[in-house]
Design an enzyme around this catalytic site. Sequence first.
Site, mmCIF file in Angstrom:
data_model
loop_
_atom_site.group_PDB
_atom_site.id
_atom_site.type_symbol
_atom_site.label_atom_id
_atom_site.label_comp_id
_atom_site.label_asym_id
_atom_site.label_seq_id
_atom_site.Cartn_x
_atom_site.Cartn_y
_atom_site.Cartn_z
ATOM 1 N N LYS A 1 0.112 -1.632 -0.103
ATOM 2 C CA LYS A 1 0.014 -0.305 -0.431
ATOM 3 C C LYS A 1 0.635 1.086 0.107
ATOM 4 O O LYS A 1 2.300 1.167 0.270
ATOM 5 C CB LYS A 1 -0.799 0.121 1.431
ATOM 6 C CG LYS A 1 -1.903 -0.709 1.465
ATOM 7 C CD LYS A 1 -2.714 -0.666 2.615
ATOM 8 C CE LYS A 1 -3.793 -2.265 2.436
ATOM 9 N NZ LYS A 1 -4.997 -1.323 3.545
ATOM 10 N N TYR B 1 -12.973 -2.984 -2.402
ATOM 11 C CA TYR B 1 -13.728 -2.995 -1.051
ATOM 12 C C TYR B 1 -15.062 -3.089 -0.873
ATOM 13 O O TYR B 1 -15.723 -2.453 -0.138
ATOM 14 C CB TYR B 1 -12.941 -1.872 -0.280
ATOM 15 C CG TYR B 1 -11.079 -2.052 -0.462
ATOM 16 C CD1 TYR B 1 -11.258 -3.032 0.815
ATOM 17 C CD2 TYR B 1 -9.987 -1.466 -0.238
ATOM 18 C CE1 TYR B 1 -8.912 -2.926 0.979
ATOM 19 C CE2 TYR B 1 -8.550 -0.993 -0.136
ATOM 20 C CZ TYR B 1 -8.987 -2.417 0.863
ATOM 21 O OH TYR B 1 -6.792 -2.409 1.376
ATOM 22 N N ASN C 1 -2.078 0.685 6.907
ATOM 23 C CA ASN C 1 -0.988 -1.003 7.031
ATOM 24 C C ASN C 1 -0.271 -2.147 6.298
ATOM 25 O O ASN C 1 -0.747 -3.393 6.092
ATOM 26 C CB ASN C 1 -2.644 -2.305 7.982
ATOM 27 C CG ASN C 1 -3.624 -2.254 6.563
ATOM 28 O OD1 ASN C 1 -3.836 -2.031 5.664
ATOM 29 N ND2 ASN C 1 -4.539 -3.080 7.376
ATOM 30 N N HIS D 1 -1.855 -5.180 1.810
ATOM 31 C CA HIS D 1 -3.393 -6.087 1.700
ATOM 32 C C HIS D 1 -3.242 -7.863 1.154
ATOM 33 O O HIS D 1 -2.034 -7.635 0.599
ATOM 34 C CB HIS D 1 -4.052 -5.381 0.395
ATOM 35 C CG HIS D 1 -5.291 -6.567 0.089
ATOM 36 N ND1 HIS D 1 -6.481 -6.400 0.601
ATOM 37 C CD2 HIS D 1 -5.124 -7.435 -1.139
ATOM 38 C CE1 HIS D 1 -7.164 -7.903 0.094
ATOM 39 N NE2 HIS D 1 -6.795 -7.773 -1.208
ATOM 40 N N GLU E 1 -8.928 -11.324 -7.327
ATOM 41 C CA GLU E 1 -8.112 -10.481 -7.105
ATOM 42 C C GLU E 1 -7.449 -10.189 -7.937
ATOM 43 O O GLU E 1 -6.819 -9.536 -8.594
ATOM 44 C CB GLU E 1 -7.705 -10.417 -5.997
ATOM 45 C CG GLU E 1 -9.270 -10.651 -3.944
ATOM 46 C CD GLU E 1 -8.347 -9.947 -2.839
ATOM 47 O OE1 GLU E 1 -7.484 -10.162 -2.407
ATOM 48 O OE2 GLU E 1 -9.438 -9.587 -2.122
HETATM 49 N N1 UDP Z 1 -9.831 -0.547 7.388
HETATM 50 C C1 UDP Z 1 -9.824 0.593 7.970
HETATM 51 N N2 UDP Z 1 -11.007 0.792 9.086
HETATM 52 C C2 UDP Z 1 -10.948 0.081 10.276
HETATM 53 C C3 UDP Z 1 -11.124 -1.594 9.367
HETATM 54 C C4 UDP Z 1 -10.096 -1.686 7.752
HETATM 55 O O1 UDP Z 1 -9.551 1.656 6.892
HETATM 56 O O2 UDP Z 1 -11.744 -0.163 10.872
HETATM 57 C C5 UDP Z 1 -8.872 -0.800 6.197
HETATM 58 C C6 UDP Z 1 -7.856 -1.243 6.351
HETATM 59 O O3 UDP Z 1 -7.097 -0.854 5.329
HETATM 60 C C7 UDP Z 1 -7.794 -2.731 5.942
HETATM 61 C C8 UDP Z 1 -9.032 -2.524 4.648
HETATM 62 O O4 UDP Z 1 -9.394 -1.411 5.206
HETATM 63 O O5 UDP Z 1 -6.572 -3.130 5.656
HETATM 64 C C9 UDP Z 1 -9.872 -3.806 3.993
HETATM 65 O O6 UDP Z 1 -10.087 -4.157 5.380
HETATM 66 P P1 UDP Z 1 -10.358 -5.675 5.812
HETATM 67 O O7 UDP Z 1 -11.570 -5.955 6.803
HETATM 68 O O8 UDP Z 1 -10.717 -6.231 4.724
HETATM 69 O O9 UDP Z 1 -8.955 -6.220 6.612
HETATM 70 P P2 UDP Z 1 -7.559 -6.609 5.911
HETATM 71 O O10 UDP Z 1 -8.541 -7.386 5.097
HETATM 72 O O11 UDP Z 1 -7.175 -5.634 5.222
HETATM 73 O O12 UDP Z 1 -6.513 -7.097 6.837
HETATM 74 MG MG MG Z 2 -9.929 -7.661 4.003
#
Ligand code: UDP
Ligand code: MG
Length: 153
Positions: free
Chosen positions: A9, A49, A112, A115, A126
């Site tokens: 990212k 997303y 974070n 992805h 994806e």
């Molecule tokens: N995210 C965020 N706030 C939240 C939860 C998720 O900004 O409360 C963002 C974060 O960058 C995350 C992405 O949305 O990596 C996708 O969310 P997901 O729940 O799919 O988490 P991941 O699979 O990336 O762990």
């Molecule tokens: Mg996810």
Amino acid sequence: MEQTLVLLKPSALQRGIVGEIINRFEKKGLRLAGMKMMQLTDEILDEHYAHLREKSFFRELKDSMMATPVIACCLEGVEAVQVVRAMTGATNGRAAAPGTIRGDYCMSNQHNIVHASDSPENAAIELARFFKREEIFGYEPATLSFKYSSGER
Ligand code: UDP
Ligand code: MG
């Protein structure tokens, strides 16, 4: 063998840790089958997303993913999806276990670093979203027989 998508990212590019992150996956033994820099758009992020469309942070998340180009990677290995998810760690960097990428490199729930696809089904969807077929390369690592037993691969 299984393939999975990793996106480095904008938080990874801005922090200057792209090489370190890719190095972790290489050292683990995952095969790099595809890699490219790309500028994400609203359209691709709406798809990617879609499960977060209703969230209050959706707009900010999309903007954060377009702040710089990202590095998209296709990584391959036995059970690559779960291996890469385990290496990635919990979504929130503050909660992610030390030793994971998010646990070691970030303090944020949003910025974070990476992805990673969360299931083989989503990995296939994806990878097709981010890569053309000809951008995924098949080659046999010379070290394959030292990475897996014959029964594992
Ligand atoms: N995210 C965020 N706030 C939240 C939860 C998720 O900004 O409360 C963002 C974060 O960058 C995350 C992405 O949305 O990596 C996708 O969310 P997901 O729940 O799919 O988490 P991941 O699979 O990336 O762990
Ligand atoms: Mg996810």
